[in-house]
Enzyme design. Structure first.
Site, PDB file in Angstrom:
ATOM      1  N   HIS A 117       4.418   7.701  -1.109  1.00 55.79           N
ATOM      2  CA  HIS A 117       3.712   6.414  -1.167  1.00 55.79           C
ATOM      3  C   HIS A 117       2.324   6.603  -0.541  1.00 55.79           C
ATOM      4  CE1 HIS A 117       2.588   2.288  -0.245  1.00 55.79           C
ATOM      5  NE2 HIS A 117       3.378   1.964  -1.256  1.00 55.79           N
ATOM      6  N   GLU A 149       0.596   3.936  -8.754  1.00 55.97           N
ATOM      7  CA  GLU A 149       0.082   2.884  -7.880  1.00 55.97           C
ATOM      8  C   GLU A 149      -1.355   3.215  -7.485  1.00 55.97           C
ATOM      9  OE1 GLU A 149       3.306   0.585  -5.696  1.00 55.97           O
ATOM     10  OE2 GLU A 149       3.036   2.428  -4.572  1.00 55.97           O
TER      11      GLU A 149
HETATM   12  P1  PGA Z   1       1.934  -4.485  -3.148  1.00 51.31           P
HETATM   13  O1  PGA Z   1       2.573  -3.096  -2.688  1.00 51.31           O
HETATM   14  O2  PGA Z   1       2.761  -5.003  -4.277  1.00 51.31           O
HETATM   15  O3  PGA Z   1       1.991  -5.350  -1.934  1.00 51.31           O
HETATM   16  O4  PGA Z   1       0.530  -4.175  -3.574  1.00 51.31           O
HETATM   17  C1  PGA Z   1       2.993  -2.141  -3.611  1.00 51.31           C
HETATM   18  C2  PGA Z   1       3.303  -0.883  -2.863  1.00 51.31           C
HETATM   19  O5  PGA Z   1       2.565  -0.544  -1.933  1.00 51.31           O
HETATM   20  O6  PGA Z   1       4.298  -0.206  -3.132  1.00 51.31           O
END
Ligand code: PGA
Length: 260
Positions: free
Chosen positions: A95, A167
């Protein structure tokens, strides 16, 4: 191929044991199990064990948010994937919070992926570019490097089961939190699938699940899930609000249903 839509709730470092139990009970009351949707909850490490006794396993799977790549040893403060074996089905790995705050390298991520697979835990590998990388036009190169380092040592059979979560760092609510335009994301998701295809062939590329994450909420979830190469979503902030999360799951159900 009719893949289940995967919805992953990343609770990050929020909710103690009692709060987690309360949230999961509320979700359980409102969410109907559905064969086409898989819901994965990633609470804090401390909460995994009590929650595993508490949750309806027909409706929810569990994921760790991190773990160490060695199976045991003098690594004070760490928890290994071998300790999580049998407790979680999935493990979030790489992450951006781990890469940024805890300086995890491409090699750390690679070793953690290996450790998860070795312990029968499905890795959810997070990849994504920063804002400066995006502005410099380096998105695809960054994703290529993160992805190939993380998976090149796996067999095709192992790769077919993993999950990739795209992401973009600039879109995550706790970083810049600038929501992406869903239609712009298809190109990137498709690129990720094409990278898998180059390495492991067409069938594996089609089988693998690719998620989108970054400020997804109940208002825009359908726009992301409607993208051709989006097999699910990774939700942070909105997963802590049970009404929003229930709405997200219901919208995912309705989309699946409308396609039948
Ligand atoms: P968020 O987080 O939906 O609050 O942007 C996603 C993540 O960091 O996995």
């Amino acid at each position: 191929m009719n893949k289940k839509t995967l919805i992953v709730a990343n609770w990050k470092m929020n909710l103690n044991v009692a709060e987690s139990s309360l949230l999961v009970h509320r979700l359980d009351k409102k969410i109907v199990s559905h064969q086409d949707i898989e819901i994965v909850i990633a609470p804090s490490m401390l909460v995994l064990q009590p929650l595993s006794k508490d949750i309806n396993h027909q409706k929810f799977s569990l994921a760790s948010q991190n773990a160490y790549f060695k199976d045991e040893g003098a690594f004070t403060g760490e928890v290994s994937f071998s300790m999580l074996r049998g407790l979680v089905e999935y493990g979030i790995i790489g992450h951006s919070a781990r890469r940024i705050y805890f300086h995890e390298t491409l090699e750390d991520v690679r070793d953690k992926v290996k450790a998860a697979v070795r312990n029968n835990i499905i890795p959810i590998i997070c990849i994504g570019e920063s804002k400066p990388e995006r502005l410099a036009g380096e998105t695809m190169q960054v994703l290529h490097d993160q992805l190939t380092t993380a998976i090149y040592h796996l067999t095709s059979e192992e790769v077919a089961k993993i999950v990739i979560a795209y992401e973009p760092i600039w879109a995550i609510s706790t970083f810049d939190g600038e929501p992406s335009k869903p239609s712009d994301m298809q190109r990137v998701l498709k690129f990720i699938r094409s990278q898998i295809k180059d390495l492991f062939g067409h069938n594996i590329a089609e089988e693998i699940r690719i998620l989108y994450g970054g400020s997804v909420d109940n208002h825009d979830v359908l726009a992301y899930l409607s993208l051709k190469d989006c097999d699910g979503i990774l939700v942070g902030a909105a997963s802590l609000n049970y009404e929003h999360f229930v709405d997200i799951v219901q919208k995912a159900y309705s989309l699946k249903h409308s396609k039948k």
